[in-house]
Design a protein around this motif. Structure first.
Motif, PDB file in Angstrom:
ATOM      1  N   ASN A 112      47.178  36.936  49.138  1.00 13.84           N
ATOM      2  CA  ASN A 112      46.711  35.471  49.248  1.00 13.84           C
ATOM      3  C   ASN A 112      45.015  35.742  49.721  1.00 13.84           C
ATOM      4  N   GLY A 113      44.179  35.070  49.066  1.00 17.01           N
ATOM      5  CA  GLY A 113      42.993  34.659  49.337  1.00 17.01           C
ATOM      6  C   GLY A 113      42.075  35.797  48.926  1.00 17.01           C
ATOM      7  N   LYS A 114      42.625  37.053  48.540  1.00 21.95           N
ATOM      8  CA  LYS A 114      41.693  38.256  48.325  1.00 21.95           C
ATOM      9  C   LYS A 114      40.910  38.120  47.347  1.00 21.95           C
ATOM     10  N   TYR A 115      41.319  37.664  45.919  1.00 26.90           N
ATOM     11  CA  TYR A 115      40.612  37.598  44.883  1.00 26.90           C
ATOM     12  C   TYR A 115      40.421  36.107  44.295  1.00 26.90           C
ATOM     13  N   ASP A 116      39.228  36.132  43.712  1.00 26.66           N
ATOM     14  CA  ASP A 116      38.680  34.682  43.391  1.00 26.66           C
ATOM     15  C   ASP A 116      39.297  34.698  41.929  1.00 26.66           C
ATOM     16  N   VAL A 117      39.129  35.745  41.008  1.00 25.40           N
ATOM     17  CA  VAL A 117      39.404  35.806  39.623  1.00 25.40           C
ATOM     18  C   VAL A 117      40.330  36.976  39.084  1.00 25.40           C
ATOM     19  N   VAL A 118      40.901  36.634  38.142  1.00 27.41           N
ATOM     20  CA  VAL A 118      41.914  37.741  37.648  1.00 27.41           C
ATOM     21  C   VAL A 118      41.715  37.830  36.119  1.00 27.41           C
ATOM     22  N   MET A 119      41.073  39.148  35.722  1.00 27.77           N
ATOM     23  CA  MET A 119      40.710  39.479  34.299  1.00 27.77           C
ATOM     24  C   MET A 119      42.045  40.352  34.063  1.00 27.77           C
ATOM     25  N   ILE A 120      42.603  39.985  32.623  1.00 24.52           N
ATOM     26  CA  ILE A 120      43.985  40.675  32.138  1.00 24.52           C
ATOM     27  C   ILE A 120      43.191  41.157  30.870  1.00 24.52           C
ATOM     28  N   LEU A 121      43.221  42.388  30.807  1.00 33.44           N
ATOM     29  CA  LEU A 121      43.055  43.402  29.582  1.00 33.44           C
ATOM     30  C   LEU A 121      44.425  44.077  29.246  1.00 33.44           C
ATOM     31  N   ASP A 122      44.296  44.486  27.906  1.00 32.58           N
ATOM     32  CA  ASP A 122      45.442  45.144  27.219  1.00 32.58           C
ATOM     33  C   ASP A 122      44.936  46.743  27.673  1.00 32.58           C
ATOM     34  N   ALA A 123      46.177  47.515  27.348  1.00 30.73           N
ATOM     35  CA  ALA A 123      45.927  48.998  27.855  1.00 30.73           C
ATOM     36  C   ALA A 123      44.941  49.828  27.094  1.00 30.73           C
ATOM     37  N   ASP A 124      44.428  49.123  25.911  1.00 31.62           N
ATOM     38  CA  ASP A 124      43.371  50.073  25.164  1.00 31.62           C
ATOM     39  C   ASP A 124      41.888  49.326  25.339  1.00 31.62           C
ATOM     40  N   ASN A 125      41.763  48.294  26.122  1.00 31.72           N
ATOM     41  CA  ASN A 125      40.594  47.550  26.067  1.00 31.72           C
ATOM     42  C   ASN A 125      39.732  48.146  27.031  1.00 31.72           C
TER      43      ASN A 125
END
Length: 389
Positions: A112-125
């Motif tokens: 909780n509260g550690k990250y402001d933003v989540v970036m989602i990548l694929d396994a090849d990105n």
């Protein structure tokens, strides 16, 4: 009825294509304030490529200490997991066999509260240099949902090249063009960044966990919340394009099933109370459009019937053939506007020879659509190099 449908849909696409060509936007200024990122990479049996992907993400040029890379390991080999952990990658082992469930498990595990933003990548990105900095600039400017510019990292076969062109057409029509008209951009499925609490709340919607097209459900949940997804054309994420007919067919089956599911979503109870504004109807129209390859199949059939008409003299067309062929020309004009100039090359001309077989593959994919599919149709990754973009 077919003519009216084609006329309306192609007119819509042409207007959006022209709007994308006129897109202008002043990017937010550079900022010295850095958001903390959780980079999530779901990986299902991608042992041969995930180490390189994770390494590239770990070495991205964003200030150290402001981002962590987590590989969501579903059915990875123990030795692959050990290598990732030795590199300093966080590894969350799951047995989900569904991308949405893997992402949900990772989101639930975030402190909780550690990250402001989540970036989602694929396994090849692979994120190109400066990608996270640009996302950070937009986040600090108040944007909560962002889509990076996903583009091809490979074009080693004609199919991969045509798939790369298709990706850029999507970027132009459903991201740049939409944004120019004041609408929300469409998500790509990876290279997506969200304010942490927002994406966690989206994944508390249980039906998303069994949806093989989770990016479309994310789009729907943003619509319900009145939040626009913003497309960042200069934040590049390299993505592997399919290089064979079999993988192309499997991918398109998944996409068409997800689209059919999404059309039905507009009629489900949770959507009844949503505000029926321009954003709503625009998203509905997008989901009612045919995949571009199927437009080509339809027009090929029409051209064949036109030839039969003139050979036999059988006047069975209404409207007259000229009207149908005019629609085809407008459709080709739309594609011509949406294709980046770098793809106007001899190599592309040679690749177009593969179009008839791809159209056959699309028909086969259409026949394989299954209602209510729960398993994720995984498209295997095999390309470990990167083209210079």
């Amino acid at each position: 009825m077919l003519f009216i449908y084609l006329f309306c849909s192609i007119t819509y696409l042409l207007v959006v294509a022209i709007a994308g060509m006129m897109h202008q936007e002043e990017a937010p200024p550079e900022t010295d304030k850095f958001a903390s990122f959780a980079i999530l990479i779901p990986s299902y049996r991608d042992d041969h490529i995930i180490v390189q992907t994770a390494s590239e993400a770990l070495n991205h040029n964003y200030p150290a200490g402001f981002f962590d890379v987590t590989v969501i390991a579903d059915s990875l080999l123990p030795q692959t997991v050990a290598i990732l952990r030795k590199m300093g990658i966080k590894v969350l082992e799951v047995s989900a066999h569904m991308k949405a469930k893997s992402v949900h498990a990772a989101l639930q595990s975030l402190p909780n509260g550690k990250y402001d933003v989540v970036m989602i990548l694929d396994a090849d990105n692979i994120m190109k240099s400066g990608c996270l900095r640009l996302v950070n600039n937009y986040y600090q400017a108040g944007y909560l949902a962002m889509q990076c510019h996903r583009t091809a990292k490979n074009d080693q076969t004609s199919i991969a090249l045509l798939d790369a062109i298709s990706e850029e057409i999507n970027n132009h029509l459903f991201r740049l063009g939409q944004q120019s008209l004041g609408f929300s951009a469409a998500p790509s499925g990876s290279g997506m960044a969200f304010e942490t609490k927002l994406i966690q709340s989206i994944f508390t919607w249980k039906p998303i966990l069994d949806n093989p097209g989770e990016d479309r459900e994310i789009d729907m949940q943003l619509l319900k919340r009145g939040i626009k997804l913003h497309y960042i054309p200069d934040a590049w994420v390299l993505d592997e394009k399919v290089a064979s007919h079999d993988v192309f067919e499997k991918q398109r089956v998944r996409w068409m099933e997800a689209q059919w599911y999404q059309v039905r979503r507009f009629m489900e109870p949770d959507m009844k109370g949503i505000r029926k504004d321009a954003q709503y109807y625009n998203k509905l129209i997008q989901n009612l459009l045919l995949p571009r390859s199927l437009y080509l199949v339809v027009f090929s059939a029409i051209v064949f019937l036109v030839i039969i008409r003139y050979l036999t003299g059988w006047a069975f067309f209404f409207p007259l053939p000229g009207w149908w062929l005019s629609l085809l020309l407008f459709f080709m004009l739309t594609l011509a506007i949406a294709i980046p100039s770098r793809y106007y090359s001899l190599q592309t001309g040679k690749a177009l020879v593969s179009l008839p077989m791809l159209m056959v593959t699309m028909i086969k994919a259409l026949l394989r659509i299954r209602k209510g599919r729960k398993e994720f149709l995984h498209t295997p990754k095999s390309y470990t190099g990167m083209n210079d973009q």
